[in-house]
Design a protein around this motif. Structure first.
Motif, PDB file in Angstrom:
ATOM      1  N   SER A 307      76.895 -21.952  -2.106  1.00 34.29           N
ATOM      2  CA  SER A 307      76.945 -21.729  -0.659  1.00 34.29           C
ATOM      3  C   SER A 307      76.265 -22.892   0.055  1.00 34.29           C
ATOM      4  O   SER A 307      75.879 -23.880  -0.570  1.00 34.29           O
ATOM      5  N   ALA A 308      76.096 -22.756   1.360  1.00 33.38           N
ATOM      6  CA  ALA A 308      75.521 -23.838   2.155  1.00 33.38           C
ATOM      7  C   ALA A 308      74.043 -24.043   1.832  1.00 33.38           C
ATOM      8  O   ALA A 308      73.376 -23.173   1.264  1.00 33.38           O
ATOM      9  N   ILE A 309      73.533 -25.218   2.184  1.00 34.54           N
ATOM     10  CA  ILE A 309      72.124 -25.531   1.972  1.00 34.54           C
ATOM     11  C   ILE A 309      71.263 -24.647   2.877  1.00 34.54           C
ATOM     12  O   ILE A 309      71.519 -24.509   4.071  1.00 34.54           O
ATOM     13  N   SER A 310      70.254 -24.040   2.282  1.00 33.22           N
ATOM     14  CA  SER A 310      69.383 -23.146   3.037  1.00 33.22           C
ATOM     15  C   SER A 310      68.550 -23.944   4.044  1.00 33.22           C
ATOM     16  O   SER A 310      68.144 -25.083   3.786  1.00 33.22           O
ATOM     17  N   LEU A 311      68.290 -23.329   5.190  1.00 31.48           N
ATOM     18  CA  LEU A 311      67.492 -23.992   6.223  1.00 31.48           C
ATOM     19  C   LEU A 311      66.014 -24.018   5.859  1.00 31.48           C
ATOM     20  O   LEU A 311      65.269 -24.852   6.372  1.00 31.48           O
ATOM     21  N   GLN A 312      65.581 -23.120   4.982  1.00 35.18           N
ATOM     22  CA  GLN A 312      64.177 -23.042   4.601  1.00 35.18           C
ATOM     23  C   GLN A 312      64.042 -22.987   3.090  1.00 35.18           C
ATOM     24  O   GLN A 312      64.988 -22.628   2.368  1.00 35.18           O
ATOM     25  N   GLY A 313      62.861 -23.338   2.614  1.00 36.48           N
ATOM     26  CA  GLY A 313      62.548 -23.204   1.208  1.00 36.48           C
ATOM     27  C   GLY A 313      62.076 -21.799   0.892  1.00 36.48           C
ATOM     28  O   GLY A 313      61.804 -20.998   1.779  1.00 36.48           O
ATOM     29  N   LYS A 314      61.964 -21.497  -0.412  1.00 42.16           N
ATOM     30  CA  LYS A 314      61.557 -20.156  -0.822  1.00 42.16           C
ATOM     31  C   LYS A 314      60.549 -20.251  -1.966  1.00 42.16           C
ATOM     32  O   LYS A 314      60.717 -21.054  -2.901  1.00 42.16           O
ATOM     33  N   ARG A 315      59.508 -19.423  -1.878  1.00 41.63           N
ATOM     34  CA  ARG A 315      58.493 -19.344  -2.935  1.00 41.63           C
ATOM     35  C   ARG A 315      58.421 -17.897  -3.412  1.00 41.63           C
ATOM     36  O   ARG A 315      58.156 -16.980  -2.640  1.00 41.63           O
ATOM     37  N   ILE A 316      58.683 -17.681  -4.716  1.00 45.29           N
ATOM     38  CA  ILE A 316      58.674 -16.348  -5.317  1.00 45.29           C
ATOM     39  C   ILE A 316      57.468 -16.231  -6.240  1.00 45.29           C
ATOM     40  O   ILE A 316      57.293 -17.064  -7.137  1.00 45.29           O
ATOM     41  N   THR A 317      56.643 -15.211  -6.042  1.00 46.58           N
ATOM     42  CA  THR A 317      55.457 -14.979  -6.863  1.00 46.58           C
ATOM     43  C   THR A 317      55.575 -13.610  -7.515  1.00 46.58           C
ATOM     44  O   THR A 317      55.758 -12.600  -6.829  1.00 46.58           O
ATOM     45  N   LEU A 318      55.497 -13.575  -8.839  1.00 50.17           N
ATOM     46  CA  LEU A 318      55.622 -12.317  -9.582  1.00 50.17           C
ATOM     47  C   LEU A 318      54.377 -12.093 -10.435  1.00 50.17           C
ATOM     48  O   LEU A 318      53.942 -12.983 -11.166  1.00 50.17           O
ATOM     49  N   ASP A 392      61.064 -23.296  -4.708  1.00 54.46           N
ATOM     50  CA  ASP A 392      62.321 -24.038  -4.586  1.00 54.46           C
ATOM     51  C   ASP A 392      62.547 -24.395  -3.124  1.00 54.46           C
ATOM     52  O   ASP A 392      62.806 -23.521  -2.294  1.00 54.46           O
ATOM     53  N   PRO A 393      62.461 -25.677  -2.765  1.00 56.45           N
ATOM     54  CA  PRO A 393      62.666 -26.066  -1.357  1.00 56.45           C
ATOM     55  C   PRO A 393      64.081 -25.810  -0.854  1.00 56.45           C
ATOM     56  O   PRO A 393      64.297 -25.738   0.354  1.00 56.45           O
ATOM     57  N   LEU A 394      65.056 -25.656  -1.756  1.00 54.56           N
ATOM     58  CA  LEU A 394      66.428 -25.357  -1.344  1.00 54.56           C
ATOM     59  C   LEU A 394      66.761 -23.875  -1.475  1.00 54.56           C
ATOM     60  O   LEU A 394      67.899 -23.477  -1.173  1.00 54.56           O
ATOM     61  N   ALA A 395      65.808 -23.062  -1.932  1.00 56.50           N
ATOM     62  CA  ALA A 395      65.995 -21.604  -2.058  1.00 56.50           C
ATOM     63  C   ALA A 395      67.184 -21.252  -2.935  1.00 56.50           C
ATOM     64  O   ALA A 395      67.895 -20.278  -2.680  1.00 56.50           O
ATOM     65  N   ASN A 396      67.407 -22.041  -4.000  1.00 54.33           N
ATOM     66  CA  ASN A 396      68.527 -21.789  -4.909  1.00 54.33           C
ATOM     67  C   ASN A 396      68.094 -21.129  -6.204  1.00 54.33           C
ATOM     68  O   ASN A 396      68.870 -21.090  -7.164  1.00 54.33           O
ATOM     69  N   SER A 397      66.848 -20.652  -6.279  1.00 56.11           N
ATOM     70  CA  SER A 397      66.349 -19.994  -7.476  1.00 56.11           C
ATOM     71  C   SER A 397      66.202 -18.497  -7.226  1.00 56.11           C
ATOM     72  O   SER A 397      66.090 -18.044  -6.079  1.00 56.11           O
ATOM     73  N   GLU A 421      58.916 -35.063   4.049  1.00 64.74           N
ATOM     74  CA  GLU A 421      58.932 -35.705   2.737  1.00 64.74           C
ATOM     75  C   GLU A 421      59.863 -34.972   1.771  1.00 64.74           C
ATOM     76  O   GLU A 421      60.581 -35.604   0.982  1.00 64.74           O
ATOM     77  N   GLN A 422      59.849 -33.634   1.825  1.00 60.66           N
ATOM     78  CA  GLN A 422      60.751 -32.877   0.954  1.00 60.66           C
ATOM     79  C   GLN A 422      62.206 -33.129   1.320  1.00 60.66           C
ATOM     80  O   GLN A 422      63.056 -33.315   0.433  1.00 60.66           O
ATOM     81  N   ASN A 423      62.517 -33.150   2.610  1.00 64.31           N
ATOM     82  CA  ASN A 423      63.895 -33.438   3.030  1.00 64.31           C
ATOM     83  C   ASN A 423      64.316 -34.847   2.642  1.00 64.31           C
ATOM     84  O   ASN A 423      65.472 -35.086   2.275  1.00 64.31           O
ATOM     85  N   GLU A 424      63.381 -35.787   2.713  1.00 62.70           N
ATOM     86  CA  GLU A 424      63.685 -37.165   2.325  1.00 62.70           C
ATOM     87  C   GLU A 424      63.967 -37.254   0.836  1.00 62.70           C
ATOM     88  O   GLU A 424      64.899 -37.945   0.402  1.00 62.70           O
ATOM     89  N   GLU A 425      63.163 -36.551   0.049  1.00 66.02           N
ATOM     90  CA  GLU A 425      63.361 -36.570  -1.403  1.00 66.02           C
ATOM     91  C   GLU A 425      64.681 -35.912  -1.797  1.00 66.02           C
ATOM     92  O   GLU A 425      65.332 -36.342  -2.769  1.00 66.02           O
ATOM     93  N   LEU A 426      65.091 -34.899  -1.047  1.00 66.20           N
ATOM     94  CA  LEU A 426      66.348 -34.211  -1.324  1.00 66.20           C
ATOM     95  C   LEU A 426      67.545 -34.880  -0.676  1.00 66.20           C
ATOM     96  O   LEU A 426      68.684 -34.444  -0.863  1.00 66.20           O
ATOM     97  N   GLY A 427      67.330 -35.944   0.109  1.00 62.99           N
ATOM     98  CA  GLY A 427      68.417 -36.667   0.741  1.00 62.99           C
ATOM     99  C   GLY A 427      69.008 -35.958   1.935  1.00 62.99           C
ATOM    100  O   GLY A 427      70.158 -36.206   2.311  1.00 62.99           O
TER     101      GLY A 427
END
Length: 454
Positions: A307-318, A392-397, A421-427
């Motif tokens: 799907s499309a690139i997420s506008l925000q990153g996601k952090r999952i803690t279990l 995951d800064p792209l929220a794909n996990s 910086e994260q957006n730059e690293e991800l292009g």
């Protein structure tokens, strides 16, 4: 009945030692042939044609299974051969044992290799193919391999060493065990792969041994052919029906898998990459890509967002508390980092497997890596609670929620804005999804103006 027929190998060793002591004292033995730990059978020597003796020992390996140890010797020509065969059936799954040999004591570990097992030592690019079964130790495998190579090269070069008179007449001294020597040793890995599941490497104490690991896998069709379980001329089984739709459902199921030809990055042969779109409930569509090279064995699996690139990153803690939490499905994309603070484990973005990477990066000859392996083994068994963090800064996990669609009490999901910086690293900073047609028209007009002026 089974215990009498297949006594443990330790009990057999003690009984054999007692018999040897009694024979050494010239005491008449009252032990009947049926009570002896091994049976002797006259057999034909395949080298000289004379009669030799085959000794059979039915024994049980602790924490493994029953085996038959066979030893043949011909007194006429001196030929001898030792082999181990399984007394049970072929296991449902294949097995892969991995042992990190970090100290000389590890060289004493027992190893059972069936006739279908292969041994790999990646550090020396050494592969011992499937051959006769063996009951030996790690040191025994290394010595046999070295001796086989040396004997083969000597035969080619016709190089016969001159023996000293003292060594020819005097007492022959056996070399001291490598595990008993006080000398530095380069750590290495022993991997024993057996599609029949009938091989084994000894663990130290219990299966929580940090240097020892075992995993099972489903055999391929070629494995079953090599083991003689199926006929190689039999056609492949038809795929199961999908939703009861008969042949049309099977056809539609096959259409979901796309094949893209390519080139193996390891050996350069032509290979195919399989791609399939999968919908994960309560998550999103993902694309699974799998590459497998039949020539060199190279494998690669990747997961991409469908799907499309997420506008925000996601952090999952279990918070992992028991074995049930270990059974959760997890999808870790190439942009995701994984962290377990309790054991100081941090896998950065792009690290999909721990495997040999950690081992090769931390071989330093001290106990720190062994301590880390012990902690990692405890985490793997959920012996104590620990925390898993997926960032995951792209929220794909994805990490499975056992209470879905309700919130999971042990799981916390946070969304955050990516930094520049994260957006730059991800292009992503240079990516423009809207208004690019106007920019293209403006750039084209600017190029036409100088042309007209000239």
């Amino acid at each position: 009945m089974s215990q009498n027929l297949f006594p443990e190998i330790r009990a057999v060793a003690e009984e054999t030692e007692q018999l040897a002591d009694r024979e050494g004292e010239n005491v008449e033995s009252t032990t009947e042939d049926d009570e002896r730990p091994m049976q002797e059978i006259e057999s034909l020597c395949m080298r000289c044609g004379e009669q030799g003796v085959t000794r059979l020992l039915l024994t049980s390996i602790p924490f493994f299974r029953e085996v038959i140890v066979m030893s043949f010797r011909c007194e006429s020509c001196g030929f001898q051969n030792n082999e181990v065969q399984q007394a049970g059936a072929i296991r449902p799954d294949g097995t892969v044992y991995t042992l990190r040999v970090l100290s000389r004591e590890d060289l004493n570990r027992q190893l059972i290799k069936s006739s279908t097992g292969t041994i790999e030592i990646p550090e020396f690019e050494l592969t011992i193919p499937a051959s006769r079964g063996q009951l030996t130790t790690i040191e025994g495998v290394l010595r046999d391999t070295i001796q086989t190579i040396i004997d083969g090269l000597k035969e080619i070069l016709a190089d016969h060493e001159d023996e000293d008179e003292d060594s020819a007449i005097g007492e022959v001294k056996l070399p001291r065990k490598a595990s008993e020597k006080d000398a530095p040793m380069r750590p290495f890995t022993v991997r024993l792969d057996d599609p029949s599941g009938n091989s084994f490497i000894e663990f130290n104490g219990s299966m929580a041994d940090p240097k020892w690991n075992m995993r099972t896998y489903h055999r391929t069709k070629q494995h079953n052919i090599d083991l003689g379980l199926i006929n190689p001329d039999e056609p492949d089984e038809l795929l199961p029906k999908v939703n009861g739709e008969g042949d049309e459902g099977v056809e539609n199921a096959n259409e979901e898998i796309f094949i893209f030809p390519g080139t193996c990055s390891s050996c350069g042969h032509a290979i195919n990459t399989l791609m399939k779109k999968v919908n994960i409930p309560y998550f999103k569509d993902v694309i699974i890509m799998s590459t497998n090279c039949d020539k060199c064995g190279y494998r690669d699996n990747e997961v991409k967002s469908g799907s499309a690139i997420s506008l925000q990153g996601k952090r999952i803690t279990l918070k992992v508390e028991d074995q049930e939490d270990l059974s959760r499905d997890i999808l870790k994309s190439e942009t995701c980092g994984l962290e377990i603070p309790e054991i100081e484990l941090v896998l950065t973005r792009g690290t999909l497997e721990l495997s040999e990477k950690v081992f090769s990066d931390t071989r330093r000859g001290d106990d720190k890596f062994e301590e880390f392996l012990a902690k990692l083994k405890a985490v793997k068994s959920a012996d104590q609670p620990f925390t898993v963090i997926l960032d995951d800064p792209l929220a794909n996990s994805y990490l499975q929620n056992l209470y879905a669609p309700d919130p999971d009490p042990n799981m916390t999901i946070e969304t955050y804005d990516r930094t520049w910086e994260q957006n730059e690293e991800l292009g992503l900073n240079d990516m423009k999804l809207e208004g690019y047609e106007e920019d293209a028209a403006k750039e084209s007009a600017e190029q036409e103006v100088p042309a007209e002026q000239s």
